[in-house]
Design a protein around this motif. Structure first.
Motif, PDB file in Angstrom:
ATOM      1  N   VAL A 160       0.869  57.681  99.632  1.00 45.10           N
ATOM      2  CA  VAL A 160       0.529  59.089  99.728  1.00 45.10           C
ATOM      3  C   VAL A 160       1.826  59.881  99.782  1.00 45.10           C
ATOM      4  CG1 VAL A 160      -0.622  60.833 101.122  1.00 45.10           C
ATOM      5  CG2 VAL A 160      -1.561  58.546 101.010  1.00 45.10           C
ATOM      6  N   ALA A 161       1.963  60.877  98.912  1.00 44.78           N
ATOM      7  CA  ALA A 161       3.139  61.757  98.917  1.00 44.78           C
ATOM      8  C   ALA A 161       2.667  63.153  99.303  1.00 44.78           C
ATOM      9  CB  ALA A 161       3.808  61.771  97.550  1.00 44.78           C
ATOM     10  N   LEU A 162       3.006  63.567 100.506  1.00 42.72           N
ATOM     11  CA  LEU A 162       2.555  64.843 101.041  1.00 42.72           C
ATOM     12  C   LEU A 162       3.694  65.828 101.153  1.00 42.72           C
ATOM     13  CD1 LEU A 162       0.404  63.406 103.956  1.00 42.72           C
ATOM     14  CD2 LEU A 162      -0.434  64.236 101.773  1.00 42.72           C
ATOM     15  N   ASP A 163       3.334  67.090 101.290  1.00 42.66           N
ATOM     16  CA  ASP A 163       4.302  68.143 101.530  1.00 42.66           C
ATOM     17  C   ASP A 163       4.838  68.036 102.953  1.00 42.66           C
ATOM     18  OD1 ASP A 163       5.606  70.156 100.304  1.00 42.66           O
ATOM     19  OD2 ASP A 163       4.006  71.633 100.452  1.00 42.66           O
TER      20      ASP A 163
ATOM     21  N   TYR B 204       8.133  60.320  95.876  1.00 39.59           N
ATOM     22  CA  TYR B 204       7.895  61.721  96.227  1.00 39.59           C
ATOM     23  C   TYR B 204       8.187  62.635  95.034  1.00 39.59           C
ATOM     24  CZ  TYR B 204       7.978  66.097  98.782  1.00 39.59           C
ATOM     25  OH  TYR B 204       7.719  67.369  99.205  1.00 39.59           O
TER      26      TYR B 204
ATOM     27  N   VAL C 166       2.872  66.054  89.202  1.00 38.35           N
ATOM     28  CA  VAL C 166       1.440  66.332  89.338  1.00 38.35           C
ATOM     29  C   VAL C 166       1.234  67.807  89.671  1.00 38.35           C
ATOM     30  CG1 VAL C 166      -0.626  65.803  90.685  1.00 38.35           C
ATOM     31  CG2 VAL C 166       0.916  63.971  89.995  1.00 38.35           C
ATOM     32  N   GLU C 167       2.054  68.347  90.568  1.00 37.87           N
ATOM     33  CA  GLU C 167       1.946  69.769  90.904  1.00 37.87           C
ATOM     34  C   GLU C 167       2.215  70.647  89.686  1.00 37.87           C
ATOM     35  OE1 GLU C 167       4.141  71.103  94.244  1.00 37.87           O
ATOM     36  OE2 GLU C 167       3.039  69.833  95.632  1.00 37.87           O
TER      37      GLU C 167
ATOM     38  N   ARG D  11       7.585  62.015  91.940  1.00 46.14           N
ATOM     39  CA  ARG D  11       6.433  61.978  91.030  1.00 46.14           C
ATOM     40  C   ARG D  11       5.391  63.020  91.416  1.00 46.14           C
ATOM     41  NH1 ARG D  11       5.142  55.651  90.847  1.00 46.14           N
ATOM     42  NH2 ARG D  11       7.256  54.945  90.459  1.00 46.14           N
ATOM     43  N   ARG D  12       5.310  63.324  92.686  1.00 40.73           N
ATOM     44  CA  ARG D  12       4.371  64.326  93.175  1.00 40.73           C
ATOM     45  C   ARG D  12       4.631  65.673  92.526  1.00 40.73           C
ATOM     46  NH1 ARG D  12       5.587  67.876  96.762  1.00 40.73           N
ATOM     47  NH2 ARG D  12       3.986  68.984  97.891  1.00 40.73           N
ATOM     48  N   HIS D  13       5.889  65.962  92.279  1.00 44.43           N
ATOM     49  CA  HIS D  13       6.267  67.228  91.651  1.00 44.43           C
ATOM     50  C   HIS D  13       5.673  67.337  90.252  1.00 44.43           C
ATOM     51  CE1 HIS D  13       8.621  70.788  90.967  1.00 44.43           C
ATOM     52  NE2 HIS D  13       9.143  70.259  89.882  1.00 44.43           N
TER      53      HIS D  13
ATOM     54  N   THR E 284       6.695  61.178 102.768  1.00 50.58           N
ATOM     55  CA  THR E 284       6.923  62.604 102.944  1.00 50.58           C
ATOM     56  C   THR E 284       8.314  62.792 103.509  1.00 50.58           C
ATOM     57  OG1 THR E 284       4.594  62.939 103.381  1.00 50.58           O
ATOM     58  CG2 THR E 284       6.070  64.680 104.062  1.00 50.58           C
TER      59      THR E 284
END
Length: 109
Positions: free
Chosen positions: A16-19, A57, A63-64, A59-61, A40
């Motif tokens: 899970v990659a959270l803010d 983390y 998706v956003e 990679r989360r960018h 995170t």
């Protein structure tokens, strides 16, 4: 933050990659109980910062950014389609258009 665990329950995930706003200890414990590893970045000045993977983390960018591009289509953002089927159809079409633009201009041999 109150509904984060309820929203994430039932989703099969191991990472899970959270803010940074979602770094609370109870939320981390809830994800750990589900078998997830939370990646995170720690808040500045944390006494005991947890370990995290900066590559995952990052990679989360991506998706956003995809969701940001999808919101550029007013038809998706404003929910102009009346049925779920037609809305999802256009969401798939918009995602395909974004993917074609990205692959056409982003990946040069």
């Amino acid at each position: 933050l109150r509904y984060a665990t309820a929203l994430a329950s039932g989703i099969p995930a191991c990472d899970v990659a959270l803010d940074r706003g979602y770094i609370s200890a109870p939320l981390r414990a809830a994800f750990a109980a589900e078998g997830c590893t939370v990646h995170t970045p720690p808040k500045r000045g944390m006494v005991d910062p947890p370990a995290w993977d900066p590559v995952l983390y990052a990679r989360r960018h991506r998706v956003e950014n995809l969701f940001s591009r999808l919101k550029d289509f007013a038809r998706i953002t404003l929910r102009r389609d009346k049925t779920r089927r037609s809305w999802m159809g256009f969401a798939h079409l918009a995602a395909t258009m974004i993917n074609l633009r990205t692959t056409e201009f982003g990946h040069r041999p």
